[in-house]
Design an enzyme around this catalytic site. Structure first.
Site, PDB file in Angstrom:
ATOM      1  N   GLU A  12      -5.702 -10.528   7.761  1.00 30.02           N
ATOM      2  CA  GLU A  12      -4.913 -11.529   8.471  1.00 30.02           C
ATOM      3  C   GLU A  12      -5.855 -12.576   9.038  1.00 30.02           C
ATOM      4  O   GLU A  12      -6.953 -12.258   9.475  1.00 30.02           O
ATOM      5  CB  GLU A  12      -4.134 -10.879   9.613  1.00 30.02           C
ATOM      6  N   CYS A  58      -3.022  -2.118   9.246  1.00 30.65           N
ATOM      7  CA  CYS A  58      -3.536  -1.390   8.069  1.00 30.65           C
ATOM      8  C   CYS A  58      -4.387  -0.167   8.380  1.00 30.65           C
ATOM      9  O   CYS A  58      -4.113   0.915   7.860  1.00 30.65           O
ATOM     10  CB  CYS A  58      -4.346  -2.338   7.195  1.00 30.65           C
ATOM     11  N   LEU A  77      -6.375  -8.284   1.636  1.00 27.54           N
ATOM     12  CA  LEU A  77      -6.324  -9.499   2.467  1.00 27.54           C
ATOM     13  C   LEU A  77      -6.450  -9.172   3.946  1.00 27.54           C
ATOM     14  O   LEU A  77      -5.808  -8.241   4.433  1.00 27.54           O
ATOM     15  CB  LEU A  77      -4.988 -10.223   2.242  1.00 27.54           C
ATOM     16  N   LEU A  82     -19.740  -3.830  11.874  1.00 26.92           N
ATOM     17  CA  LEU A  82     -20.580  -3.027  12.761  1.00 26.92           C
ATOM     18  C   LEU A  82     -20.527  -3.585  14.180  1.00 26.92           C
ATOM     19  O   LEU A  82     -21.481  -3.444  14.934  1.00 26.92           O
ATOM     20  CB  LEU A  82     -22.031  -3.020  12.254  1.00 26.92           C
ATOM     21  N   THR A 110       0.851  -1.190   0.000  1.00 33.79           N
ATOM     22  CA  THR A 110       0.000   0.000   0.000  1.00 33.79           C
ATOM     23  C   THR A 110       0.884   1.237   0.000  1.00 33.79           C
ATOM     24  O   THR A 110       1.568   1.517   0.979  1.00 33.79           O
ATOM     25  CB  THR A 110      -0.921  -0.023   1.230  1.00 33.79           C
TER      26      THR A 110
END
Ligand code: UDX
Length: 458
Positions: free
Chosen positions: A169, A286, A167, A276, A132
């Site tokens: 983990e 991330c 993805l 939620l 990223t």
């Protein structure tokens, strides 16, 4: 076992640079799909164990796939960029981009990999960014790799394409093989097509275990758009969680139960039920990094990231919610014994990067609380090495005044509450993931408090 990769010479294969979570999963899955794959990793110890089929971290199902790939001869790992570039045409860049300064990811590994790739390229290559990277990095990569090309090699041999990963983990292999969508972004149509073709069997779900009734969408976009999609996807998921956490905090004062509110609103197809779950908030490698990076990219362009800033602040505050609840029940806190059930940022992983547990431990330590923890997979809390982590939850909770559930590991969801009550000195259970059954907890004479649930602020 032949670890020199002799089997890979027959046809141009795929290189996967970097053997972290993304790279190792990707290399193993691509070889499972029948591709010949060269994994490039600069750490020779990792190369050695990967070539024996041993992953450098835990991920469900990965060791089996890795072993199968290495044994088949379709997959091998090396630290030799020249060898890898000579045998491949498509190179997936999966090196780490840890948090850097001012919200920007640290691009040192990407820069180093780019230079090594450039210096080893002699023939046309497509470089695909999986890491990223800030939007616009495709241009920067082209320039960096281009500048490192050997004398006499034309910059036209190079194409850079963005293909973000989504993805999670713990379910990375299943996410890789059964994605909702595959995004490939670039200006060169032929390169975009070649990268998309790598995923042909996933797109058609024509592999053993594939589900042809759920074929993923293929989205071909511009490069900057693909880079942005990754950030926007993670930012939106983080927003959903912070949103429901804010609703949970409101619920506590209105005598409403956030789990029922979330269930009800999630039934609306426009909202959807996932992400939620209210609790101590998101962690992991991330969401924090990507929301920070997107916010700083926005600021650089003169856009004030009002929602992103709020999403991040709500998440930081949310980690302190359990501390406030402990203060309420155990006042004064100093000298109290608190046991944390789980420290991993989520179940199914031993990863503690940006785990809520770290913030909570720091805050409790400042307040003089004596902390113990239990986790089925984590043995040491990086950043808080003094915290003793037990594998047996009952041992960890001996004489505790309160328990705090931070990771909803299955092991913690069916505790014997009579035994819990006998083992603890106190009787408070704070359910930081709203994952326990309040009735079972309370029927053992224990005090239950969740996040935004009934009886949360009596
Ligand atoms: C995330 C994205 O899901 C993935 O697509 C991306 O590529 C990488 O980042 P990951 O960090 O592995 O994946 O974990 P994820 O399962 O998304 O959970 C992130 C955090 O959110 C965890 O701490 C989890 O406990 C928390 N969470 C998740 C909630 O607090 N509530 C929820 O409803 C869902």
């Amino acid at each position: 076992m032949d670890n020199t990769g002799a089997a890979v010479t027959a046809q141009k294969g795929i290189a996967v640079v970097g053997s972290g979570y993304v790279g190792t999963v990707m290399a193993a899955c691509l070889s499972e799909l029948g591709h010949t794959v060269v994994g490039v990793e600069i750490d020779p110890d990792k190369v050695e164990s990967l070539n024996k089929g041993i992953p450098p971290f835990f991920e469900t199902g990965l060791e089996e796939l890795l072993t199968a790939g290495v044994t088949s001869g379709r997959l091998f790992f090396t630290d030799d960029y020249q060898l890898a570039m000579d045998r491949t045409e498509i190179v997936f860049l999966c090196v780490d981009t840890p948090p850097g300064t001012n919200g920007h990811p640290n691009m040192n590994s990407v820069a180093a990999a780019a230079e090594s790739i450039g210096a080893a390229i002699r023939e046309p290559h497509i470089i695909v960014t999986k890491s990223t990277v800030p939007v616009g990095s495709g241009n920067w990569l082209e320039a960096t790799i281009g500048a490192a090309l050997p004398d006499g090699v034309d910059a036209d041999v190079l194409r850079v394409v963005s293909n973000p990963e989504f993805l999670r983990e713990g379910s990375a292999i299943s996410d890789f093989l059964h994605p909702d969508r595959i995004v490939v972004g670039g200006d060169c149509e032929a390169s975009v097509e070649k990268v998309a073709a790598v995923y042909e069997r996933i797109l058609s779900q024509s592999f053993e275990g594939g589900d042809p009734t759920r074929k993923p969408a293929l989205l071909k976009t511009g490069r900057a758009t693909a880079e942005t999609i990754k950030y926007a996807a993670n930012a939106f998921l983080a927003t959903k969680i912070s949103f429901i956490n804010e609703i949970a905090n409101i619920c506590e004062w209105l005598d409403a139960d956030v789990t029922e509110v979330a269930h009800a609103i999630g039934l609306d197809e426009r909202i959807g039920p996932r992400f939620l779950s209210a609790g101590v908030g998101w962690g992991g490698s991330c969401f924090g990094k990507d929301t920070a990076a997107l916010a700083s990219m926005a600021r650089e362009q003169g856009v004030e990231p009002l929602i992103l800033d709020a999403v991040r602040r709500v998440n930081t505050n949310q980690r302190h919610a359990v501390v406030r609840k402990l203060q309420h029940h155990l006042r004064p806190l100093r000298g109290r014994k608190v046991t944390l059930l789980g420290v991993a940022f989520k179940p199914g992983t031993d990863d503690v990067r940006d785990a809520p547990a770290l913030t909570i431990v720091r805050s409790l330590e400042e307040k003089g609380v004596l902390i113990r923890a239990t986790d089925p997979m984590v043995t040491e809390l990086t950043g808080a090495p003094d915290i003793k982590i037990f594998s047996n939850p009952y041992e960890a909770m001996r004489n505790a005044d309160a328990l705090v559930l931070l990771t909803e590991w299955p092991e913690f969801l069916d505790l014997d509450y009579s035994r819990v009550a006998e083992t603890m000195a106190g009787n408070v259970i704070i359910d930081g993931r709203n994952a326990l059954d309040p009735e079972s907890v309370m029927s053992a004479g224990l005090v239950y408090e969740g996040i935004g649930r009934f009886a949360s602020r009596k």
